[in-house]
Design an enzyme around this catalytic site. Structure first.
Site, mmCIF file in Angstrom:
data_model
loop_
_atom_site.group_PDB
_atom_site.id
_atom_site.type_symbol
_atom_site.label_atom_id
_atom_site.label_comp_id
_atom_site.label_asym_id
_atom_site.label_seq_id
_atom_site.Cartn_x
_atom_site.Cartn_y
_atom_site.Cartn_z
ATOM 1 N N LYS A 1 58.905 20.851 89.659
ATOM 2 C CA LYS A 1 57.946 21.094 88.587
ATOM 3 C C LYS A 1 57.780 19.779 87.827
ATOM 4 C CE LYS A 1 57.138 24.211 84.641
ATOM 5 N NZ LYS A 1 57.597 25.414 83.903
ATOM 6 N N SER B 1 54.424 29.381 83.239
ATOM 7 C CA SER B 1 53.894 28.042 83.366
ATOM 8 C C SER B 1 54.226 27.366 84.697
ATOM 9 C CB SER B 1 54.434 27.151 82.230
ATOM 10 O OG SER B 1 55.839 27.020 82.338
ATOM 11 N N SER C 1 58.533 31.886 82.378
ATOM 12 C CA SER C 1 57.797 30.980 83.265
ATOM 13 C C SER C 1 58.342 30.814 84.679
ATOM 14 C CB SER C 1 57.691 29.599 82.632
ATOM 15 O OG SER C 1 56.646 29.595 81.720
HETATM 16 N N1 GLN Z 1 54.169 32.235 78.726
HETATM 17 C C1 GLN Z 1 55.105 31.855 77.703
HETATM 18 C C2 GLN Z 1 54.494 30.830 76.793
HETATM 19 O O1 GLN Z 1 53.354 30.558 76.949
HETATM 20 C C3 GLN Z 1 56.393 31.385 78.310
HETATM 21 C C4 GLN Z 1 56.298 30.026 78.880
HETATM 22 C C5 GLN Z 1 57.580 29.532 79.467
HETATM 23 O O2 GLN Z 1 58.490 30.308 79.808
HETATM 24 N N2 GLN Z 1 57.697 28.237 79.577
HETATM 25 O O3 GLN Z 1 55.122 30.278 75.954
#
Ligand code: GLN
Length: 486
Positions: A76, A157, A181
């Site tokens: 990532k 994400s 995420s």
């Molecule tokens: N979807 C969540 C956010 O937008 C979690 C994102 C994540 O786990 N990095 O913050």
């Protein structure tokens, strides 16, 4: 050769000399090149990967193979990689070449894994659809039977990580999970993903979003693949003050299906509002675990409704502090201006996307003098109550079973730009980050439209082995079509 293989299968093929690492890496490069329209990679490092494959082949030939030797994975773009551009999905880091390597990617490298490049993601890991990347959206390789023309999101994400694995562009990938995420994109793309206990993997060299919630973890096709990857990602690291000083078990050697005699909790709050498809899937999971001798126990996690609001105070608060470093001086891009203040403003105006700016504004507000106690301190207290909820539950049960997401993947253009609707994607996953627990998403079925759906298992701190083993029971019962999207 075909890239429709798991990491574990590829490892065996290398060991039995059925193929070389060079052949393996070449095949994945070919696939990744053919599927560039999915936009999974922000930066490709194919030449470097081939050079590493040649080295791996030498070690394999001389009988000195490392644990993950010669296996093509990808990182990532949140993990700093020495000499390789690391953007965190942001314009502000578009030219950032770290002089150091993150502990997690370094651990994988030292185990012989070969990175094919840096995977697309929501900017600074903020999002649930990979729609917030400065490098464009990622397309889910799965298609709905109801509308096969429609492009779907891979989740976020870690959308690039999930889509790349599901499409056969790499065997596994690093990802990160602050509120869901790893688990949500894993569910959307029909793969497996585990968010380990907070502190199991080092945060050193990982671009920070919300430091008290961020956790690194692997994504791959199967439980066995994730067990193997986590084993070589996790480590105690004195460069991370929150790193847990524990011995990492041999997850692979101890991997065996578990269910018999286990008490599996079903939190009633997670069933409220769950659609029929979700209920049916959960019922399947219950039946599979029961058939293998588990006992299903109804439980209550009464603080569940407070989890999303708590997350959306703590995460933006920490993000606003963490992102203060992108000031045009210390890191990344700078927009030259007449005065220093204008330089800060213009750099941050041009460098950050809309969602990141929204979070910085929320975070700055909840941390401002006069509001700090009303919001941030209070949210920290609620975080504690959420943890206690789980502590009480784990006196009655060994693991908790829930859906991973409220629905299957949605269309790239479906979202009506309502950030709050987007935040609801993580309704079943954020509690786990707030309580610092491990959670795994296992692909177990298809929606009525033929799209992947996942179930989540949550366990007490450091119960990763138990999650892998119970997850394996689900995996074996579900017979999920892992390569259907390829
Ligand atoms: N979807 C969540 C956010 O937008 C979690 C994102 C994540 O786990 N990095 O913050």
């Amino acid at each position: 050769m075909d890239t429709k293989i798991t990491l574990t299968q590829a490892k065996k093929m290398l060991a039995t000399k059925e193929c070389s690492s060079t052949e393996l890496v070449q095949s994945f490069i070919k696939e990744a090149t053919a599927k560039r329209d999915l936009n999974c990679f922000i930066t490709e490092t194919f030449d470097d990967a081939l050079a590493q494959a040649a080295e791996a082949d030498k070690r394999i030939a001389s009988g000195n193979a490392l644990a993950l030797d010669g296996l093509p994975i990808a990182n990532k773009d949140l993990y700093c990689t020495q000499g390789v551009r690391t953007t965190a999905g942001s314009n502000i880091l578009k030219n950032f070449i770290p002089p150091y390597e993150s502990t997690v990617s370094d651990n994988l490298k030292k185990a012989g894994a070969i990175s094919l490049g840096k995977l697309n993601m929501d900017e600074f890991a903020m999002g649930s659809g990979n729609l917030n990347s400065a490098y464009g959206p990622v397309i889910n390789p799965w298609r709905s039977t109801a509308d096969p023309e429609k492009d779907l999101v891979p989740g976020g994400s870690s959308g690039g990580s999930a889509a790349a694995i599901a499409a056969g562009l790499c065997l596994g990938a690093t990802a990160s999970d602050t509120g869901g995420s790893i688990r949500q994109p894993a569910a959307f793309c029909g793969i497996t993903g585990i968010k380990p206990t907070y502190g199991l993997c080092s945060r050193w060299g990982m671009v920070a979003f919300a430091s008290s919630l961020d956790q690194a973890g692997p994504m791959a096709h199967t439980i066995a693949d994730c067990a193997l990857l986590l084993q070589h990602m996790a480590s105690y690291d004195d460069k991370d003050a929150t790193s847990l000083n524990v011995t990492i078990p041999d997850y692979t050697a101890n991997l065996k299906p578990a269910a018999k005699g286990l008490r599996v909790g079903l939190p009633k709050e997670y069933l409220e509002g769950l659609n029929q498809e979700g209920q049916d899937l959960l019922q399947k999971g219950i039946n599979w675990l029961k058939a293998e001798g588990a006992e299903i126990v109804d439980i209550s996690l009464k603080m569940t409704a407070a989890a999303l609001p708590t997350y959306y105070i703590i995460a933006p608060a920490e993000a606003s502090a963490n992102l203060a470093r992108y000031d045009g001086v210390r890191y990344g891009a700078r927009v030259d201006s007449l005065t220093l203040d204008e330089m800060y403003q213009n750099t941050r105006h041009d460098g950050f996307g809309a969602e990141v700016k929204r979070r910085i504004m929320i975070g700055t507000y909840v941390l401002s003098a006069g509001y700090y106690d009303a919001y941030y301190t209070r949210a920290q207290k609620v975080k504690k109550l959420i943890s206690q909820d789980f502590d009480n539950a784990f006196e009655k049960v060994d693991v908790i079973l829930t859906p991973t997401t409220p629905s299957a993947a949605f269309g790239l253009h479906d979202s009506n730009n309502d950030p709050v609707a987007m935040y609801l994607n993580d309704i079943y996953t954020v509690t786990v980050n707030l309580a610092e627990l491990p959670g795994i998403s296992v692909p177990v079925g298809l929606s009525n439209d033929g799209l992947p759906l996942g179930l989540q298992l949550i366990g007490p701190k450091l119960s990763e082995q138990l999650l892998f083993n119970v997850g394996l029971t689900l995996e074996q019962a579900a017979q999920f079509p892992h390569f259907k999207a390829i």
